[in-house]
Design a protein around this motif. Structure first.
Motif, PDB file in Angstrom:
ATOM      1  N   ARG A 109      53.705  56.902  23.188  1.00  0.00           N
ATOM      2  CA  ARG A 109      54.944  56.693  22.539  1.00  0.00           C
ATOM      3  C   ARG A 109      56.083  56.996  23.316  1.00  0.00           C
ATOM      4  NH1 ARG A 109      56.342  57.158  16.961  1.00  0.00           N
ATOM      5  NH2 ARG A 109      54.384  55.890  16.561  1.00  0.00           N
ATOM      6  N   ASP A 110      57.067  56.253  23.384  1.00  0.00           N
ATOM      7  CA  ASP A 110      58.423  56.343  23.982  1.00  0.00           C
ATOM      8  C   ASP A 110      58.139  56.430  25.460  1.00  0.00           C
ATOM      9  OD1 ASP A 110      59.962  56.568  21.683  1.00  0.00           O
ATOM     10  OD2 ASP A 110      59.751  58.785  21.632  1.00  0.00           O
ATOM     11  N   SER A 111      57.145  55.510  26.035  1.00  0.00           N
ATOM     12  CA  SER A 111      56.926  55.278  27.569  1.00  0.00           C
ATOM     13  C   SER A 111      56.072  56.577  27.968  1.00  0.00           C
ATOM     14  CB  SER A 111      58.069  55.255  28.260  1.00  0.00           C
ATOM     15  OG  SER A 111      58.723  53.902  27.865  1.00  0.00           O
ATOM     16  N   GLU A 112      55.136  57.274  27.330  1.00  0.00           N
ATOM     17  CA  GLU A 112      54.606  58.242  27.763  1.00  0.00           C
ATOM     18  C   GLU A 112      53.244  58.766  26.678  1.00  0.00           C
ATOM     19  OE1 GLU A 112      56.529  62.047  28.627  1.00  0.00           O
ATOM     20  OE2 GLU A 112      57.546  62.086  26.319  1.00  0.00           O
ATOM     21  N   ALA A 174      46.546  62.604  12.686  1.00  0.00           N
ATOM     22  CA  ALA A 174      47.231  62.897  13.850  1.00  0.00           C
ATOM     23  C   ALA A 174      48.426  61.631  13.970  1.00  0.00           C
ATOM     24  CB  ALA A 174      46.513  62.984  15.291  1.00  0.00           C
ATOM     25  N   TYR A 175      48.227  60.490  13.575  1.00  0.00           N
ATOM     26  CA  TYR A 175      49.095  59.577  13.639  1.00  0.00           C
ATOM     27  C   TYR A 175      50.152  59.820  12.548  1.00  0.00           C
ATOM     28  CZ  TYR A 175      50.742  54.760  14.879  1.00  0.00           C
ATOM     29  OH  TYR A 175      51.395  53.672  15.277  1.00  0.00           O
ATOM     30  N   ALA A 176      49.700  60.213  11.488  1.00  0.00           N
ATOM     31  CA  ALA A 176      50.595  60.614  10.368  1.00  0.00           C
ATOM     32  C   ALA A 176      51.725  61.466  10.859  1.00  0.00           C
ATOM     33  CB  ALA A 176      50.119  61.071   9.220  1.00  0.00           C
ATOM     34  N   LYS A 177      51.201  62.424  11.423  1.00  0.00           N
ATOM     35  CA  LYS A 177      51.835  63.764  12.126  1.00  0.00           C
ATOM     36  C   LYS A 177      53.124  63.210  12.851  1.00  0.00           C
ATOM     37  CE  LYS A 177      52.064  68.253  14.432  1.00  0.00           C
ATOM     38  NZ  LYS A 177      51.459  69.233  15.006  1.00  0.00           N
ATOM     39  N   LEU A 178      52.420  62.244  13.890  1.00  0.00           N
ATOM     40  CA  LEU A 178      53.544  61.254  15.115  1.00  0.00           C
ATOM     41  C   LEU A 178      54.547  60.788  14.354  1.00  0.00           C
ATOM     42  CD1 LEU A 178      53.985  60.962  18.111  1.00  0.00           C
ATOM     43  CD2 LEU A 178      52.536  58.824  17.839  1.00  0.00           C
ATOM     44  N   ASN A 179      54.287  60.291  12.875  1.00  0.00           N
ATOM     45  CA  ASN A 179      55.081  59.658  12.281  1.00  0.00           C
ATOM     46  C   ASN A 179      55.786  60.182  11.161  1.00  0.00           C
ATOM     47  OD1 ASN A 179      55.198  56.625  13.264  1.00  0.00           O
ATOM     48  ND2 ASN A 179      53.082  57.241  13.066  1.00  0.00           N
ATOM     49  N   LYS A 180      55.682  61.690  11.120  1.00  0.00           N
ATOM     50  CA  LYS A 180      56.575  62.587  10.206  1.00  0.00           C
ATOM     51  C   LYS A 180      55.579  62.905   9.061  1.00  0.00           C
ATOM     52  CE  LYS A 180      59.690  62.787  13.267  1.00  0.00           C
ATOM     53  NZ  LYS A 180      59.632  63.740  14.514  1.00  0.00           N
ATOM     54  N   ASN A 181      55.050  61.935   8.391  1.00  0.00           N
ATOM     55  CA  ASN A 181      54.154  62.082   7.141  1.00  0.00           C
ATOM     56  C   ASN A 181      53.293  60.991   6.856  1.00  0.00           C
ATOM     57  OD1 ASN A 181      55.794  60.012   5.434  1.00  0.00           O
ATOM     58  ND2 ASN A 181      57.333  61.467   6.200  1.00  0.00           N
ATOM     59  N   TYR A 182      52.302  61.185   6.163  1.00  0.00           N
ATOM     60  CA  TYR A 182      51.388  60.029   5.615  1.00  0.00           C
ATOM     61  C   TYR A 182      52.190  58.774   5.082  1.00  0.00           C
ATOM     62  CZ  TYR A 182      46.950  62.585   6.596  1.00  0.00           C
ATOM     63  OH  TYR A 182      45.990  63.377   6.973  1.00  0.00           O
ATOM     64  N   GLU A 183      53.206  58.943   4.066  1.00  0.00           N
ATOM     65  CA  GLU A 183      53.894  57.703   3.491  1.00  0.00           C
ATOM     66  C   GLU A 183      54.377  56.865   4.571  1.00  0.00           C
ATOM     67  OE1 GLU A 183      57.344  56.928   0.012  1.00  0.00           O
ATOM     68  OE2 GLU A 183      57.059  59.037   0.752  1.00  0.00           O
ATOM     69  N   ALA A 184      54.929  57.429   5.788  1.00  0.00           N
ATOM     70  CA  ALA A 184      55.410  56.550   6.796  1.00  0.00           C
ATOM     71  C   ALA A 184      54.384  55.593   7.164  1.00  0.00           C
ATOM     72  CB  ALA A 184      56.036  57.309   7.957  1.00  0.00           C
ATOM     73  N   LEU A 185      52.926  55.752   6.968  1.00  0.00           N
ATOM     74  CA  LEU A 185      51.936  54.795   7.443  1.00  0.00           C
ATOM     75  C   LEU A 185      51.873  53.525   6.483  1.00  0.00           C
ATOM     76  CD1 LEU A 185      49.352  57.128   9.119  1.00  0.00           C
ATOM     77  CD2 LEU A 185      51.342  56.184  10.169  1.00  0.00           C
TER      78      LEU A 185
END
Length: 276
Positions: A109-112, A174-185
């Motif tokens: 994410r964000d080039s790293e 972990a992907y939900a955390k990266l995107n702030k919450n589950y709903e964001a997925l």
């Protein structure tokens, strides 16, 4: 700080305060959850696994099951990548279950490459008789449980593996955390998730802009033989298409859904002798 070692020394299990097992990790606005939100109980694997929990057992696209979350775009990318077990295992710092309930996953994410640390609390169907849930009243809970019948699954409500191993639901968390919450997925791009999982750039082709479909077939054939990871998605039907009775489902395709391309083949049409 080595969090896992600290938990070992303290003889405790890890709880992620940055992404806690509460309603704040489920929805964009915890005060206004979606109307169709259902009661959730956060559980650790030993509370819902019928056998000894394992991180990896059978890794492959046929072992990924989508839950109530509309994150087919992420799971399709995960399905494509899961044909290579080493690629999935490389996303984890851990190779097996640990008693501290602490896992770290890597995403680009964000080039790293970024490490996302989580605990193993997972949003699950509530246990019958349980009252301390995240949303709704006790009456709503009872009605919900009765509606599900006696064979209620008390496991994860979102993605999971068919064999009960945890790699799918932990990567999703972990992907939900990266995107702030589950709903964001609940909606996204297959190309975006492939980039996040592999660090490799992705190219998209939009069929409505393509006149020469033969050239696309040639690209698919070449990319497949070169070992590229590929997926596709179906469009949302227009009102005119719906009114005319056109249905993608009769071709075995769900509208607004993401798919993994697992193979590309040339076959002979036995009726006309044409190549398909």
């Amino acid at each position: 700080v080595d969090l896992q070692l600290a938990c070992q020394n303290l003889q405790c299990q890890f709880v992620d305060v940055e992404f806690p097992p509460t309603i704040s990790s489920l929805y964009m606005d915890p005060k206004k959850p979606p109307k169709k939100a259902t009661p959730v109980q956060w559980k650790r694997p030993f509370e819902f696994c019928q056998t000894e929990p394992v991180l990896f057992n059978k890794v492959g696209p046929e072992n990924i099951c989508q839950g109530r979350l509309g994150d087919c775009w992420f799971l399709a990318a995960l399905s494509i990548l899961s044909r290579n077990k080493d690629a999935i295992e490389a996303l984890f710092d851990q190779s097996k279950i640990n008693s501290q309930g602490l896992y770290s996953c890597r995403f680009y994410r964000d080039s790293e490459w970024k490490r996302v640390t989580i605990d193993d609390y997972l949003p699950c169907n509530p246990t019958s008789g349980w009252t301390a849930f995240d949303i709704g009243s006790a009456e709503a809970m009872q009605s919900y449980l009765q509606g599900l019948g006696t064979h209620i699954s008390q496991g994860p409500i979102y993605s999971r593996s068919h064999d009960g191993s945890l790699w799918v639901c932990l990567l999703e968390k972990a992907y939900a955390k990266l995107n702030k919450n589950y709903e964001a997925l609940g909606g996204g791009s297959l190309g975006e998730s492939l980039l996040d999982l592999t660090g490799a750039p992705c190219v998209s082709f939009y069929f409505r802009w393509i006149v020469d479909l033969d050239s696309i077939w040639e690209k698919l054939w070449k990319y497949h033989n070169d070992g590229y990871l590929m997926g596709c998605s179906s469009k949302q039907l227009t009102q005119e298409e719906r009114e005319s009775g056109f249905q993608l489902e009769k071709f075995g395709i769900v509208s607004r859904h993401a798919y993994s391309i697992l193979d590309v083949k040339i076959i002979q049409d036995g009726l006309h002798g044409d190549e398909l």
